[in-house]
Design an enzyme around this catalytic site. Sequence first.
Site, PDB file in Angstrom:
ATOM      1  N   PHE A 168       0.860  -1.181   0.000  1.00  0.00           N
ATOM      2  CA  PHE A 168       0.000   0.000   0.000  1.00  0.00           C
ATOM      3  C   PHE A 168       0.896   1.230   0.000  1.00  0.00           C
ATOM      4  O   PHE A 168       1.532   1.546   1.003  1.00  0.00           O
ATOM      5  CB  PHE A 168      -0.944   0.050   1.203  1.00  0.00           C
ATOM      6  CG  PHE A 168      -1.863   1.238   1.131  1.00  0.00           C
ATOM      7  CD1 PHE A 168      -3.010   1.194   0.354  1.00  0.00           C
ATOM      8  CD2 PHE A 168      -1.562   2.406   1.805  1.00  0.00           C
ATOM      9  CE1 PHE A 168      -3.846   2.308   0.262  1.00  0.00           C
ATOM     10  CE2 PHE A 168      -2.384   3.518   1.712  1.00  0.00           C
ATOM     11  CZ  PHE A 168      -3.532   3.470   0.942  1.00  0.00           C
ATOM     12  N   ASP A 225       9.565   3.020   1.664  1.00  0.00           N
ATOM     13  CA  ASP A 225       8.379   3.799   1.995  1.00  0.00           C
ATOM     14  C   ASP A 225       8.173   3.713   3.503  1.00  0.00           C
ATOM     15  O   ASP A 225       7.594   2.759   4.017  1.00  0.00           O
ATOM     16  CB  ASP A 225       7.168   3.240   1.241  1.00  0.00           C
ATOM     17  CG  ASP A 225       5.878   3.994   1.542  1.00  0.00           C
ATOM     18  OD1 ASP A 225       5.849   4.773   2.518  1.00  0.00           O
ATOM     19  OD2 ASP A 225       4.894   3.800   0.807  1.00  0.00           O
ATOM     20  N   LYS A 228       3.044  11.525   6.648  1.00  0.00           N
ATOM     21  CA  LYS A 228       2.246  11.357   7.857  1.00  0.00           C
ATOM     22  C   LYS A 228       2.833  12.074   9.071  1.00  0.00           C
ATOM     23  O   LYS A 228       2.620  13.266   9.240  1.00  0.00           O
ATOM     24  CB  LYS A 228       1.990   9.876   8.131  1.00  0.00           C
ATOM     25  CG  LYS A 228       1.113   9.231   7.064  1.00  0.00           C
ATOM     26  CD  LYS A 228       0.593   7.882   7.469  1.00  0.00           C
ATOM     27  CE  LYS A 228      -0.217   7.212   6.374  1.00  0.00           C
ATOM     28  NZ  LYS A 228      -1.473   7.880   6.048  1.00  0.00           N
TER      29      LYS A 228
END
Length: 402
Positions: free
Chosen positions: A141, A226, A255
């Site tokens: 994801f 990531d 984030k």
Amino acid sequence: MTATERTIAAAEKHSAHNYHPLPVVVATAQGAWMTDVEGRRYLDMLAGYSALNFGHGHRRLINAAKEQLDRVTLTSRAFHHDRFGEFCTALTELCGMEMVLPMNTGAEAVETALKTARKWGYRVKGVPDGKAKIVVADNNFHGRTTTIISFSTDEEARADYGPYTPGFEIVPYGDLAAMEAAVDEHTVAVLLEPIQGEAGVLVPPPGYLAGVRRLTRERNVLFMADEIQSGLGRTGRTFACEHEDVVPDVYILGKALGGGVVPVSAVVSSRDVLGVYRPGEHGSTFGGNPLACAVALEVIAILRSGEYQERAARLGEHLHHELNLLTGGPAVTAVRGRGLWAGVDIAPEIGTGREVSERLMARGVLVKDTHGATIRIAPPLVISKEDLDWGLERLREVLTAG
């Protein structure tokens, strides 16, 4: 109708149904706790999918934002501003890298990394034009843009959005032999989550990340990590890659870099990699804006102390000890994770992940399900041991209730 019912009804009527949120309407939040419009309090055990690593309303972050709001919030990259160089310097130092390309959202940062890898492949590695290949893992994801979902194996995220972007090869996550077989002369990068979050907090086998690092170095291929969810303290280290003493060629961050205040993301790498860009070849109006830089600078300063990494390691050990005790019973089939991050697989006899999340909400704890049978636990790193234990006790109640 109650205030909660009115708000949810308006959202259902006037917003696209691309999310299925729990039926709670948050009005205020502080630390690890949120309060809804009816005055009910909830323990946040999700932390905005790790965007709120430092909790709600962290005073240092809020003050940094307030001070910057009174000065300047946006210049675009048409001009320099007085926080940009400071931010880039601080982030490169935190990562042990040389250059930063700032963006806003995590998906933007991943898209930027993909473009960077291709450009590097053509200009530096010498891959023939149009032949660049990037190897990714199944169950990944990395976002939901058209290019990113083109290499997703989640049909819910992928279906009905074709034609898809070519240039990607998918291999099983954690399978080093498959990775080695996929990397060829046209491969410019390997893109991986050091721990797969959306897939259910999947931790790769020991030695996998180190093996990928060796392979990519031998084959002159970029290793792009990531760390949007796994990074910035969540796993007990600044970066999840550190658990195997791995330093990738490219960090992709987001984030928590915005401290739960503003969206901030970045691609961080060497001059050899990010130096391929020339003016006009990539950009973002809001990327690296003064407000974002001010907040991110404070996030970096907080991380430099090591306090939150230590808390995540210590409380994470306790969290996993308590969760692993549940695997001996009939309600939990597996527990995975690292630091203050866990995926808990619920036995079908108990209910779906969504049903367990709703039962926990009724008891004052907020988590979220993924892939049907799994709930994710990722509280803010500021959570106290007492509050963590309180939340875990509510989970035990839900799992043992008749």
